[in-house]
Design an enzyme around this catalytic site. Structure first.
Site, mmCIF file in Angstrom:
data_model
loop_
_atom_site.group_PDB
_atom_site.id
_atom_site.type_symbol
_atom_site.label_atom_id
_atom_site.label_comp_id
_atom_site.label_asym_id
_atom_site.label_seq_id
_atom_site.Cartn_x
_atom_site.Cartn_y
_atom_site.Cartn_z
ATOM 1 N NE ARG A 131 2.401 113.696 54.432
ATOM 2 C CZ ARG A 131 1.121 113.595 54.098
ATOM 3 N NH1 ARG A 131 0.726 113.858 52.864
ATOM 4 N NH2 ARG A 131 0.217 113.228 54.986
ATOM 5 C CG HIS B 82 -0.344 108.926 58.071
ATOM 6 N ND1 HIS B 82 0.166 110.113 58.575
ATOM 7 C CD2 HIS B 82 -1.328 109.296 57.190
ATOM 8 C CE1 HIS B 82 -0.478 111.127 58.041
ATOM 9 N NE2 HIS B 82 -1.386 110.660 57.199
ATOM 10 C CD GLN C 274 -5.613 109.844 58.595
ATOM 11 O OE1 GLN C 274 -5.127 110.721 57.885
ATOM 12 N NE2 GLN C 274 -6.908 109.808 58.878
ATOM 13 C CG ASP D 147 -4.680 104.646 52.093
ATOM 14 O OD1 ASP D 147 -5.020 105.691 51.496
ATOM 15 O OD2 ASP D 147 -3.487 104.406 52.404
ATOM 16 C CB CYS E 203 -6.276 108.214 55.720
ATOM 17 S SG CYS E 203 -5.635 107.387 54.252
ATOM 18 N NE ARG F 285 -4.442 113.418 60.241
ATOM 19 C CZ ARG F 285 -3.564 113.542 59.229
ATOM 20 N NH1 ARG F 285 -3.983 113.495 57.979
ATOM 21 N NH2 ARG F 285 -2.268 113.692 59.446
#
Ligand code: CP
Ligand code: NVA
Length: 351
Positions: free
Chosen positions: A128, A155, A158, A251, A292, A337
């Site tokens: 990440r 991402h 996700q 988001d 998310c 997730r």
């Protein structure tokens, strides 16, 4: 075929692992959804669904005993880190966490050298960080699979969790309408657009023009969407976007790595795109709200409180009323997730 103690649920992971699609995924990196076919994405969601059943029924699935994975986090995380760790342990693996302060990465050692060092010790590496080119470089120099745990551009893990959640709610993906409200140029807007195009969900980005995804990515996704019989739309009009939507997604308006100073402009420009009950009421009766996470839906966080007080708001990108409503599936999304990241690791590491 694996059965639990009461023989109630048959876990057909073994069948899923032997298909031609499963064979293609072995040893592959997971850097962005553009690198995967529709069938591969759907396969990973199915595998995650089976693994979720195994977990819920207490059926052990330690298919990767003795393997070791490294998790590199140059940005902070709750969900992604915990998902990789728990999924790793459930699969029987050993997990090492490396943050940007406690390792040599970036400061004394290049990405290329780090990749070769870690690949000599580990069976898989999660990363990440900032630019997508960094995770691509890591993968280029690594002989073991590299998984993208979020970059500025994408991402992808996700999106698998989001699609599993959508499938659980609607029983399908193809033909649904997903509206993304807010900054559509960053990791979540980009990745949802790619993912929707791949699986046949009609995607709408709803925000001021300057926040639309970049032209090249739109062009690439338009072609994929055409092949999969769905549409991509870009609009500044909330009513037009939300009407008939099955999923309203948002988001944060300022992402990790962006300077604090951009808040003022973001609030001014994105305020009309906040997800409120009025927006949810424009959508289909069965519409769900997704995020998310983490979310600024109240003043119970340090940054949330500071921004809300500075700009005289009680929440930022989504109202607390929507966030805590029956339509909100954010915590199911968060749990998923783990199941989907488990599927990615199993699919790419299994022999
Ligand atoms: N959604 C997500 O990636 O959360 P974290 O930043 O907590 O990992
Ligand atoms: N766009 C957000 C996503 C967090 C999961 C960020 O990059 O901070």
């Amino acid at each position: 075929m694996i059965k639990n103690q009461d023989n109630l649920q048959l876990i057909d992971i073994e069948r899923l692992m032997k298909s031609d699609i499963a064979k293609n995924l072995k040893g592959k990196d997971f850097l962005k959804l553009l690198d995967f076919s529709t069938e591969e994405i759907l396969h990973l969601i199915d595998l995650a669904q089976e693994l979720k059943v195994s977990k819920k029924q207490g059926v052990p699935h330690k298919f990767l005993v003795g393997k070791n994975i490294a998790l590199i986090f140059e940005k902070t995380s709750t969900r992604t880190r915990c998902a990789f760790e728990v999924a790793g342990y459930d699969l029987g693996m050993n997990v090492t966490y490396l943050d940007s302060q406690g390792s040599q990465i970036g400061k004394k050692e290049s990405i290329a050298d780090t990749a070769q060092v870690l690949a000599g010790m580990f069976d898989g590496i999660e990363y990440r960080g900032y630019g997508q080119e960094i995770v691509e470089e890591l993968a280029h120099y690594s002989k073991v699979p590299v998984w993208n745990g979020l970059t500025d551009e994408f991402h992808p893990t996700q999106i698998l969790a989001d699609f599993l959640t959508i499938k659980e709610k609607f029983g399908k993906l193809k033909g649904l309408k997903l509206v993304y409200m807010g900054d559509s140029r960053f990791n979540m807007g980009n990745s949802l657009m790619v993912g929707c195009a791949k699986v046949g969900i009609n995607f709408v980005a709803c925000c001021p023009k300057k926040y639309f995804p970049n032209k090249d990515l739109i062009e690439t996704c338009q072609k994929i969407a055409e092949q999969n019989g769905c549409t991509l739309e870009f609009t500044e009009n909330v009513q037009e976007a939300a009407t008939g939507a099955n999923i309203i997604y948002t988001d944060v308006w300022v992402s990790m790595g962006e300077p604090f100073e951009v808040w003022q402009t973001r609030i001014n420009e994105l305020k009309p795109y906040k997800v409120t009950s009025a927006v949810m009421n424009m959508a289909s009766d069965n519409a769900i709200f997704m995020h998310c996470l983490p979310a600024y839906h109240d003043k119970k966080t340090k940054i949330g409180k500071e921004i809300c007080e500075k700009f005289d708001m009680d929440s930022i990108e989504v109202s607390d009323e929507v966030f805590t409503s029956d339509k909100s599936v954010v915590f199911e999304e968060a749990e998923n997730r783990m199941h989907t990241i488990k599927a990615v690791m199993l699919a790419t590491l299994v022999k």
